[in-house]
Design a protein around this motif. Structure first.
Motif, mmCIF file in Angstrom:
data_model
loop_
_atom_site.group_PDB
_atom_site.id
_atom_site.type_symbol
_atom_site.label_atom_id
_atom_site.label_comp_id
_atom_site.label_asym_id
_atom_site.label_seq_id
_atom_site.Cartn_x
_atom_site.Cartn_y
_atom_site.Cartn_z
ATOM 1 N N VAL A 50 0.869 -1.179 0.000
ATOM 2 C CA VAL A 50 0.000 0.000 0.000
ATOM 3 C C VAL A 50 0.903 1.224 0.000
ATOM 4 O O VAL A 50 1.736 1.376 0.907
ATOM 5 C CB VAL A 50 -0.928 0.028 1.232
ATOM 6 N N ASP A 51 0.765 2.091 -0.980
ATOM 7 C CA ASP A 51 1.704 3.198 -1.117
ATOM 8 C C ASP A 51 1.612 4.154 0.068
ATOM 9 O O ASP A 51 0.535 4.408 0.621
ATOM 10 C CB ASP A 51 1.447 3.957 -2.419
ATOM 11 N N TYR A 52 2.776 4.669 0.453
ATOM 12 C CA TYR A 52 2.861 5.623 1.553
ATOM 13 C C TYR A 52 2.453 7.003 1.056
ATOM 14 O O TYR A 52 3.097 7.589 0.183
ATOM 15 C CB TYR A 52 4.286 5.669 2.102
ATOM 16 N N VAL A 53 1.371 7.515 1.624
ATOM 17 C CA VAL A 53 0.887 8.859 1.289
ATOM 18 C C VAL A 53 0.775 9.627 2.601
ATOM 19 O O VAL A 53 -0.060 9.297 3.452
ATOM 20 C CB VAL A 53 -0.485 8.815 0.586
ATOM 21 N N PRO A 54 1.606 10.635 2.827
ATOM 22 C CA PRO A 54 1.563 11.362 4.105
ATOM 23 C C PRO A 54 0.247 12.107 4.291
ATOM 24 O O PRO A 54 -0.446 12.432 3.319
ATOM 25 C CB PRO A 54 2.741 12.333 4.002
ATOM 26 N N TRP A 55 -0.096 12.349 5.556
ATOM 27 C CA TRP A 55 -1.306 13.106 5.864
ATOM 28 C C TRP A 55 -1.219 14.502 5.255
ATOM 29 O O TRP A 55 -0.146 15.112 5.197
ATOM 30 C CB TRP A 55 -1.495 13.228 7.382
ATOM 31 N N VAL A 56 -2.350 15.011 4.820
ATOM 32 C CA VAL A 56 -2.399 16.358 4.253
ATOM 33 C C VAL A 56 -1.911 17.360 5.295
ATOM 34 O O VAL A 56 -2.367 17.367 6.440
ATOM 35 C CB VAL A 56 -3.832 16.716 3.801
ATOM 36 N N GLY A 57 -0.955 18.178 4.923
ATOM 37 C CA GLY A 57 -0.441 19.209 5.824
ATOM 38 C C GLY A 57 0.681 18.751 6.728
ATOM 39 O O GLY A 57 1.256 19.566 7.455
#
Length: 616
Positions: A406-413
């Protein structure tokens, strides 16, 4: 000290192994480069060429797992060598050794001990016992941050006579999240930059191991070559292009809620690697209910001790001496599968640090309460090839034939702890595979949230007016299970019978449900019983704290409501394993038969999962 070179050394590796003892080397080695083989070969070469004695070598590692693997590899050196004389320690345990030699005082937390060890090194390195070492080898240097990085820098200062071989992989430096709350802590990159400036005993050489041995798959070779080099060079934007391409070329593996990848070949290892624990729990829960054999990768818990100890010594008087004769006689039927009385006796002595003496039952209890490690003696397993579900951080240092990622996508902001952190996280997750990667869709309709008041994850759904409600709770946080409930019976016979049923029924992966019952006393929190799904038998209870924390978690995550009823049932947990308990693990010993309380040892089940909440 001869090493059986089952894997020959390439020219880059040979350069590291053959470097003189006074060399300072910074070796950048990515996954699949044979780093551990090179490290052990360097140790063998330094001794074989009579540049030092084994006792003049110090090996430092970040983790216990890496330390144990190094000990195992070094143990393969020929029997005539004195390999056991090589000092192999984690940074934390070496700090304790320094304190023991300098002052004899080893109390305090890990960080407190490291700070005191730095001070002792500054005052008198000879008293700390570090002057004896002619060469220091450091493993996993990219993971060493904060006080541990400061301690390594202090060793560099106070050991000018020693050469250092530092193995690092800057592309896998993903523990920098620990620096977010304190900008003043030393990063691994800063530590390595200081090391590169070292002049004594000789200037530092920076070397790279570039040949990739883990796989012949062109996509994996490309992944672990071009993006890896970009990350080591501090060019995360360039690395991102390669990582995006690698992910796009991966086959689809379905979603977190419904894996869809081909049936593996016999013996093929598989893992699902996710950015956070909530995703791990969701994917593992869906898979186990679909009939898959599942293991969640977790760190070893100091308080979770192997079941054979409690099963063996249930009901035995605490003053009883555990002899080989007792193990071969009265306790023979309780011994673990295919384990001799002599092997069990040795494991108990080692766990109690009893030397050659026979330990007593109370010695075992004391050792358990002090979190001493007891051997995990062999037990029959239901399956030998489970799917491993892991976070990116937990997967580091491991490898599997096939990986669903599952690709790592940081939290918005959110901000990166250090530059390039996001791309390093992606690289670690994608570089675990030996055969091929699959990409997993996290799911557009999946909402996972973590309570601010506890470490418990929840799965949520939107209800009216944009509000969210909890549909599933994480089970398996420390303290969730009440260990005393597994022997809270009216007599010793009833407790023994329940313990036997527990061991026979509750294999790893067996499905259990949690059913809400009344409180033990008026005004207290209601208690969830653990019900073995296939038989309907009660095999234990959750703690009163679990019920309270469940309610607090729901209120915090939802952000609305006051006196909300607890779910009448939590469905779809499973048995993580059976472990040994002592009174030190329990809130209350009320209701336990005197004979059990006197022996102080028994078995209990740990359960885990993302359990569906049912209100009736």
């Amino acid at each position: 000290m001869t090493l059986n070179l089952l894997m020959p050394l390439d020219p880059e590796q040979q350069m590291v192994v053959n470097a003189p003892i006074d060399s300072n080397l910074l070796v950048q080695a990515g996954p699949g480069r044979g780093k551990t083989h090179v490290l052990v070969s360097r140790i063998a070469n330094l001794v074989d060429t009579i540049q030092c004695l084994p006792g003049e070598l110090l090996v430092l590692s970040f983790s216990r797992a890496a330390r144990d693997e190094l000990k195992r590899r070094i143990g393969l050196l020929d029997e005539q060598s004195n390999a056991s004389a090589v000092t192999i320690r984690t940074i934390d345990s070496f700090a304790s050794l320094i304190l023991k030699q300098a002052s004899g005082e080893t109390t305090g937390t890990y960080d407190e001990r490291i700070v005191r060890a730095i001070r002792d090194l500054d005052d008198d390195p000879e008293a700390c016992g570090v002057i004896q070492y002619k060469h220091v080898l450091v493993d996993e240097a990219q993971d060493i941050i904060g006080p541990r990085a400061d301690m390594l820098l202090k060793l560099l200062d106070q050991m000018p006579q020693a050469g250092f071989t530092v193995f690092a992989d800057s592309a896998q430096a993903i523990y920098d999240f620990g620096l977010l709350d304190n900008d003043g802590l030393t990063t691994s990159r800063e530590m390595l930059q200081v090391f590169e400036c070292r002049e004594l005993p000789t200037p530092v050489q920076v070397l790279r191991l570039t040949k990739y041995y883990r796989s012949s798959d062109p996509a994996l070779v490309e992944l672990c070559s071009v993006p890896w080099a970009a990350l080591v060079d501090g060019e995360p934007d360039l690395a991102k292009i390669g990582l995006d391409s690698s992910l796009a070329l991966s086959l689809s593996g379905g979603s977190l809620a419904a894996l869809s990848w081909p049936t593996p070949d016999r013996g093929q290892s598989r893992a699902v690697v996710c950015p956070n624990n909530g995703q791990v729990l969701l994917a593992a829960s869906r898979s186990i209910l679909a009939g898959e054999d599942v293991v969640i990768a977790r760190g070893e818990r100091d308080w979770a001790h192997p079941a054979w100890v409690g099963r063996l010594l249930l009901g035995r008087p605490k003053t009883e001496e555990i002899t080989i004769e007792l193990l071969a006689g009265a306790l023979a039927s309780r011994l673990p599968y295919d384990v001799s009385p002599a092997e069990a006796h040795l494991a108990l002595r080692r766990g109690c640090y009893a030397g050659m003496a026979n330990p007593r039952v109370r010695d075992v209890v004391t050792a358990l309460n002090l979190a001493q490690q007891f051997a995990k003696l062999p037990l029959p397993e239901v399956s030998y090839n489970p799917i491993v579900f892991s976070t990116i951080h937990r997967s580091k240092g491991r490898e599997y034939d096939e990986v669903a990622y599952v690709d790592y996508v940081p939290w918005v902001g959110s901000e990166e702890p250090t530059p390039g952190y996001n791309q390093r996280m992606r690289f670690v997750g994608l570089s675990r595979a030996k055969v091929r990667n699959f990409r997993l869709n996290p799911g557009a309709n999946v909402m996972l949230a973590k309570s601010k008041s506890s470490d418990r994850w929840t799965e949520c759904q939107f209800v009216s007016s944009g509000k969210r409600g909890v549909r599933a709770f994480e089970v398996g946080v420390q303290g969730d299970v009440d260990p005393a409930s597994f022997v809270r019976y009216s007599s010793m016979d009833a407790a023994s019978s329940a313990q036997a049923a527990l061991v026979n029924l509750c294999n790893r992966g067996e499905i259990v449900d949690l059913v809400l019952g009344p409180p033990r006393e008026e005004g207290a929190s209601p208690i969830y019983s653990i019900i073995h799904r296939s038989t309907g038998l009660r095999v234990g209870e959750m703690s009163a704290w679990f019920s309270r924390d469940l309610q607090a978690t729901r209120l915090t995550v939802q952000g609305w409501g006051r006196e909300l009823p607890l779910p009448s049932k939590l469905e779809g947990c499973w048995v993580r394993g059976i472990y040994t308990a002592t009174p030190g693990d329990c809130e209350s010993m009320e209701g336990i038969p005197p004979e059990v309380a006197a022996s102080l040892l028994w078995c209990y089940v740990e359960v885990e999962g993302l359990a569906k909440a049912v209100w009736s």
